[in-house]
Design a protein around this motif. Structure first.
Motif, PDB file in Angstrom:
ATOM      1  N   VAL A  15       0.834  -1.202   0.000  1.00 31.13           N
ATOM      2  CA  VAL A  15       0.000   0.000   0.000  1.00 31.13           C
ATOM      3  C   VAL A  15       0.872   1.256   0.000  1.00 31.13           C
ATOM      4  CG1 VAL A  15      -1.647   1.338   1.376  1.00 31.13           C
ATOM      5  CG2 VAL A  15      -2.028  -1.098   0.996  1.00 31.13           C
ATOM      6  N   VAL A  16       1.911   1.263   0.802  1.00 32.76           N
ATOM      7  CA  VAL A  16       2.811   2.427   0.844  1.00 32.76           C
ATOM      8  C   VAL A  16       3.484   2.620  -0.515  1.00 32.76           C
ATOM      9  CG1 VAL A  16       4.962   3.295   1.847  1.00 32.76           C
ATOM     10  CG2 VAL A  16       3.180   2.362   3.324  1.00 32.76           C
ATOM     11  N   LEU A  18       2.344   1.679  -3.477  1.00 35.51           N
ATOM     12  CA  LEU A  18       1.364   2.138  -4.460  1.00 35.51           C
ATOM     13  C   LEU A  18       0.990   3.602  -4.251  1.00 35.51           C
ATOM     14  CD1 LEU A  18      -0.965  -0.976  -4.773  1.00 35.51           C
ATOM     15  CD2 LEU A  18       0.713  -0.130  -6.410  1.00 35.51           C
ATOM     16  N   VAL A  19       0.927   4.064  -3.017  1.00 32.78           N
ATOM     17  CA  VAL A  19       0.639   5.478  -2.755  1.00 32.78           C
ATOM     18  C   VAL A  19       1.780   6.353  -3.273  1.00 32.78           C
ATOM     19  CG1 VAL A  19       0.417   7.185  -0.908  1.00 32.78           C
ATOM     20  CG2 VAL A  19      -0.940   5.096  -0.839  1.00 32.78           C
ATOM     21  N   ILE A  20       3.008   5.937  -3.028  1.00 35.08           N
ATOM     22  CA  ILE A  20       4.158   6.707  -3.519  1.00 35.08           C
ATOM     23  C   ILE A  20       4.183   6.703  -5.045  1.00 35.08           C
ATOM     24  CG2 ILE A  20       6.680   6.721  -3.631  1.00 35.08           C
ATOM     25  CD1 ILE A  20       6.658   5.744  -0.719  1.00 35.08           C
ATOM     26  N   LEU A  22       1.579   6.415  -7.033  1.00 35.21           N
ATOM     27  CA  LEU A  22       0.476   7.257  -7.500  1.00 35.21           C
ATOM     28  C   LEU A  22       0.841   8.727  -7.440  1.00 35.21           C
ATOM     29  CD1 LEU A  22      -2.522   7.562  -8.365  1.00 35.21           C
ATOM     30  CD2 LEU A  22      -3.054   7.706  -5.934  1.00 35.21           C
ATOM     31  N   TYR A  23       1.404   9.166  -6.321  1.00 33.02           N
ATOM     32  CA  TYR A  23       1.790  10.571  -6.214  1.00 33.02           C
ATOM     33  C   TYR A  23       2.917  10.921  -7.179  1.00 33.02           C
ATOM     34  CZ  TYR A  23      -1.233  11.628  -2.295  1.00 33.02           C
ATOM     35  OH  TYR A  23      -2.324  11.862  -1.509  1.00 33.02           O
ATOM     36  N   TYR A  25       3.300   9.545 -10.148  1.00 29.48           N
ATOM     37  CA  TYR A  25       2.662   9.632 -11.463  1.00 29.48           C
ATOM     38  C   TYR A  25       1.886  10.938 -11.617  1.00 29.48           C
ATOM     39  CZ  TYR A  25      -0.200   8.374 -15.473  1.00 29.48           C
ATOM     40  OH  TYR A  25      -0.819   8.370 -16.684  1.00 29.48           O
TER      41      TYR A  25
END
Length: 67
Positions: A15-16, A18-20, A22-23, A25
């Motif tokens: 999750v960490v 994927l959040v990094i 996403l931000y 991108y």
């Protein structure tokens, strides 16, 4: 350490990550809005919203205009 705790750590790490990603991108999209030719395609996204006859066009279609 049992398998459930290992899965929890793996899930949290995923999750960490994927959040990094996403931000990262989103930052890439806003920092590189224009393509190689210098065209900002974000202007074209308003074509679906502003499609009345009285609205201003995205690009002018004047044949005398030169780039």
């Amino acid at each position: 350490m049992d398998i459930a705790q290992l899965q929890a750590y793996g899930y949290f790490g995923l999750v960490v990550f994927l959040v990094i990603a996403l931000y990262g991108y989103i930052y890439h999209l806003y920092s590189a809005k224009k393509d190689v030719n210098g065209i900002d395609y974000e202007e074209y996204s308003n074509m679906a919203l502003h499609d009345d006859v009285d609205d201003t066009p995205v690009l002018s279609s004047s044949k005398t205009e030169e780039k």
